[in-house]
Design a protein around this motif. Structure first.
Motif, PDB file in Angstrom:
ATOM      1  N   ASP A  42      50.035  37.388   0.062  1.00  0.00           N
ATOM      2  CA  ASP A  42      48.751  36.977   0.603  1.00  0.00           C
ATOM      3  C   ASP A  42      48.602  35.474   0.801  1.00  0.00           C
ATOM      4  O   ASP A  42      47.562  35.007   1.244  1.00  0.00           O
ATOM      5  CB  ASP A  42      47.622  37.483  -0.304  1.00  0.00           C
ATOM      6  CG  ASP A  42      47.735  36.941  -1.717  1.00  0.00           C
ATOM      7  OD1 ASP A  42      48.833  36.478  -2.090  1.00  0.00           O
ATOM      8  OD2 ASP A  42      46.742  36.982  -2.453  1.00  0.00           O
ATOM      9  N   ARG A  90      39.233  24.464  -1.650  1.00  0.00           N
ATOM     10  CA  ARG A  90      39.054  24.705  -3.078  1.00  0.00           C
ATOM     11  C   ARG A  90      39.948  23.739  -3.849  1.00  0.00           C
ATOM     12  O   ARG A  90      41.025  23.368  -3.385  1.00  0.00           O
ATOM     13  CB  ARG A  90      39.420  26.140  -3.448  1.00  0.00           C
ATOM     14  CG  ARG A  90      38.455  27.155  -2.879  1.00  0.00           C
ATOM     15  CD  ARG A  90      38.882  28.583  -3.204  1.00  0.00           C
ATOM     16  NE  ARG A  90      37.843  29.506  -2.785  1.00  0.00           N
ATOM     17  CZ  ARG A  90      36.945  30.052  -3.615  1.00  0.00           C
ATOM     18  NH1 ARG A  90      36.990  29.795  -4.895  1.00  0.00           N
ATOM     19  NH2 ARG A  90      36.036  30.874  -3.152  1.00  0.00           N
ATOM     20  N   HIS A 115      46.164  30.153   2.253  1.00  0.00           N
ATOM     21  CA  HIS A 115      45.844  31.549   2.561  1.00  0.00           C
ATOM     22  C   HIS A 115      45.469  31.625   4.043  1.00  0.00           C
ATOM     23  O   HIS A 115      44.394  31.169   4.421  1.00  0.00           O
ATOM     24  CB  HIS A 115      44.653  32.051   1.736  1.00  0.00           C
ATOM     25  CG  HIS A 115      44.843  31.949   0.258  1.00  0.00           C
ATOM     26  ND1 HIS A 115      45.164  33.028  -0.510  1.00  0.00           N
ATOM     27  CD2 HIS A 115      44.763  30.895  -0.596  1.00  0.00           C
ATOM     28  CE1 HIS A 115      45.256  32.655  -1.773  1.00  0.00           C
ATOM     29  NE2 HIS A 115      45.023  31.366  -1.847  1.00  0.00           N
ATOM     30  N   PRO A 118      42.828  35.364   4.313  1.00  0.00           N
ATOM     31  CA  PRO A 118      42.170  35.573   3.020  1.00  0.00           C
ATOM     32  C   PRO A 118      41.375  36.872   2.985  1.00  0.00           C
ATOM     33  O   PRO A 118      40.886  37.353   4.007  1.00  0.00           O
ATOM     34  CB  PRO A 118      41.247  34.362   2.892  1.00  0.00           C
ATOM     35  CG  PRO A 118      40.981  33.951   4.286  1.00  0.00           C
ATOM     36  CD  PRO A 118      42.208  34.285   5.071  1.00  0.00           C
ATOM     37  N   GLY A 119      41.242  37.401   1.790  1.00  0.00           N
ATOM     38  CA  GLY A 119      40.479  38.636   1.608  1.00  0.00           C
ATOM     39  C   GLY A 119      38.986  38.350   1.543  1.00  0.00           C
ATOM     40  O   GLY A 119      38.526  37.210   1.668  1.00  0.00           O
ATOM     41  N   LEU A 120      38.225  39.404   1.312  1.00  0.00           N
ATOM     42  CA  LEU A 120      36.768  39.273   1.253  1.00  0.00           C
ATOM     43  C   LEU A 120      36.289  38.520   0.029  1.00  0.00           C
ATOM     44  O   LEU A 120      35.146  38.080  -0.010  1.00  0.00           O
ATOM     45  CB  LEU A 120      36.123  40.657   1.298  1.00  0.00           C
ATOM     46  CG  LEU A 120      36.166  41.345   2.659  1.00  0.00           C
ATOM     47  CD1 LEU A 120      35.578  42.746   2.555  1.00  0.00           C
ATOM     48  CD2 LEU A 120      35.415  40.528   3.687  1.00  0.00           C
ATOM     49  N   ARG A 121      37.131  38.358  -0.972  1.00  0.00           N
ATOM     50  CA  ARG A 121      36.682  37.639  -2.165  1.00  0.00           C
ATOM     51  C   ARG A 121      36.365  36.176  -1.874  1.00  0.00           C
ATOM     52  O   ARG A 121      35.692  35.513  -2.640  1.00  0.00           O
ATOM     53  CB  ARG A 121      37.707  37.760  -3.284  1.00  0.00           C
ATOM     54  CG  ARG A 121      38.961  36.966  -3.058  1.00  0.00           C
ATOM     55  CD  ARG A 121      39.892  37.104  -4.224  1.00  0.00           C
ATOM     56  NE  ARG A 121      41.052  36.267  -4.047  1.00  0.00           N
ATOM     57  CZ  ARG A 121      41.976  36.116  -4.944  1.00  0.00           C
ATOM     58  NH1 ARG A 121      41.887  36.747  -6.078  1.00  0.00           N
ATOM     59  NH2 ARG A 121      43.006  35.348  -4.703  1.00  0.00           N
ATOM     60  N   TYR A 122      36.876  35.659  -0.762  1.00  0.00           N
ATOM     61  CA  TYR A 122      36.573  34.285  -0.368  1.00  0.00           C
ATOM     62  C   TYR A 122      35.347  34.203   0.530  1.00  0.00           C
ATOM     63  O   TYR A 122      34.945  33.116   0.924  1.00  0.00           O
ATOM     64  CB  TYR A 122      37.780  33.652   0.324  1.00  0.00           C
ATOM     65  CG  TYR A 122      38.966  33.509  -0.591  1.00  0.00           C
ATOM     66  CD1 TYR A 122      38.987  32.547  -1.586  1.00  0.00           C
ATOM     67  CD2 TYR A 122      40.055  34.363  -0.489  1.00  0.00           C
ATOM     68  CE1 TYR A 122      40.067  32.415  -2.442  1.00  0.00           C
ATOM     69  CE2 TYR A 122      41.140  34.247  -1.335  1.00  0.00           C
ATOM     70  CZ  TYR A 122      41.136  33.274  -2.311  1.00  0.00           C
ATOM     71  OH  TYR A 122      42.208  33.157  -3.161  1.00  0.00           O
ATOM     72  N   GLY A 123      34.779  35.330   0.879  1.00  0.00           N
ATOM     73  CA  GLY A 123      33.594  35.351   1.724  1.00  0.00           C
ATOM     74  C   GLY A 123      33.925  35.808   3.131  1.00  0.00           C
ATOM     75  O   GLY A 123      35.078  35.840   3.546  1.00  0.00           O
ATOM     76  N   GLU A 124      32.882  36.176   3.865  1.00  0.00           N
ATOM     77  CA  GLU A 124      33.074  36.611   5.246  1.00  0.00           C
ATOM     78  C   GLU A 124      33.126  35.402   6.170  1.00  0.00           C
ATOM     79  O   GLU A 124      32.484  34.388   5.934  1.00  0.00           O
ATOM     80  CB  GLU A 124      31.927  37.531   5.661  1.00  0.00           C
ATOM     81  CG  GLU A 124      31.983  38.885   4.996  1.00  0.00           C
ATOM     82  CD  GLU A 124      31.001  39.865   5.615  1.00  0.00           C
ATOM     83  OE1 GLU A 124      30.791  39.791   6.841  1.00  0.00           O
ATOM     84  OE2 GLU A 124      30.466  40.676   4.861  1.00  0.00           O
ATOM     85  N   ASP A 131      43.658  25.900  -1.171  1.00  0.00           N
ATOM     86  CA  ASP A 131      43.365  25.687  -2.588  1.00  0.00           C
ATOM     87  C   ASP A 131      44.357  24.678  -3.147  1.00  0.00           C
ATOM     88  O   ASP A 131      45.553  24.959  -3.227  1.00  0.00           O
ATOM     89  CB  ASP A 131      43.453  27.016  -3.351  1.00  0.00           C
ATOM     90  CG  ASP A 131      42.931  26.916  -4.770  1.00  0.00           C
ATOM     91  OD1 ASP A 131      42.525  25.812  -5.192  1.00  0.00           O
ATOM     92  OD2 ASP A 131      42.933  27.946  -5.464  1.00  0.00           O
TER      93      ASP A 131
END
Length: 146
Positions: A42, A90, A115, A118-124, A131
């Motif tokens: 990822d 980040r 990334h 990035p997945g949804l954990r970083y927001g839409e 990072d």
């Protein structure tokens, strides 16, 4: 036929005996280099080179010198952006602004996690997450960021 097999067998034994002799070679210096990019599922872990760190003025300049794909670093406005999308910055996993990245010393940046999906954990609506992982300093110094 028996003589040929015996002759071939003796030659093989002679080669085995010669192959087991030890030879020592003294080397003056050995340099081992690894890739500065580690690709994971990822993300990519990108380690800055000593030359990039030495030539950089701040954290923002270091990210510019690392030539990260699809990112544009503007030293005049102190911003990191991309052509069609949003970049999330980040520092050690904590949301940061481009001014906070610019306040970092290049010597304190251990690696950059890039990334590009990035997945949804970083927001839409986030297209790239950058990072910056800092070197953990055990003793108090004059530089403290977090």
């Amino acid at each position: 036929m028996r003589r040929q097999v015996l002759f071939v067998g003796l030659i093989c034994v002679a080669f085995l005996v010669n192959a087991q002799e030890e030879k020592t070679i003294d080397l003056d210096e050995v340099t081992i280099q690894a890739s500065s990019i580690i690709r994971k599922k990822d993300r990519q872990l990108i380690f800055p080179s000593k030359d990039q760190v030495r030539r950089s003025m701040d954290g923002l300049d270091l990210t510019r010198r690392m030539s990260l794909p699809r990112l544009w670093v503007d030293p005049n406005t102190k911003s990191i952006s991309m052509a069609n999308g949003n970049v999330q910055l980040r520092i050690n996993g904590v949301l940061a602004s481009s001014l906070e990245v610019a306040a970092l010393s290049p010597e304190d940046i251990k690696r950059v996690e890039y990334h590009d999906n990035p997945g949804l954990r970083y927001g839409e609506g986030v297209d790239i997450v950058l990072d910056l992982s800092l070197i953990h300093i055990s003793e108090p110094t004059r530089r403290s960021y977090i």
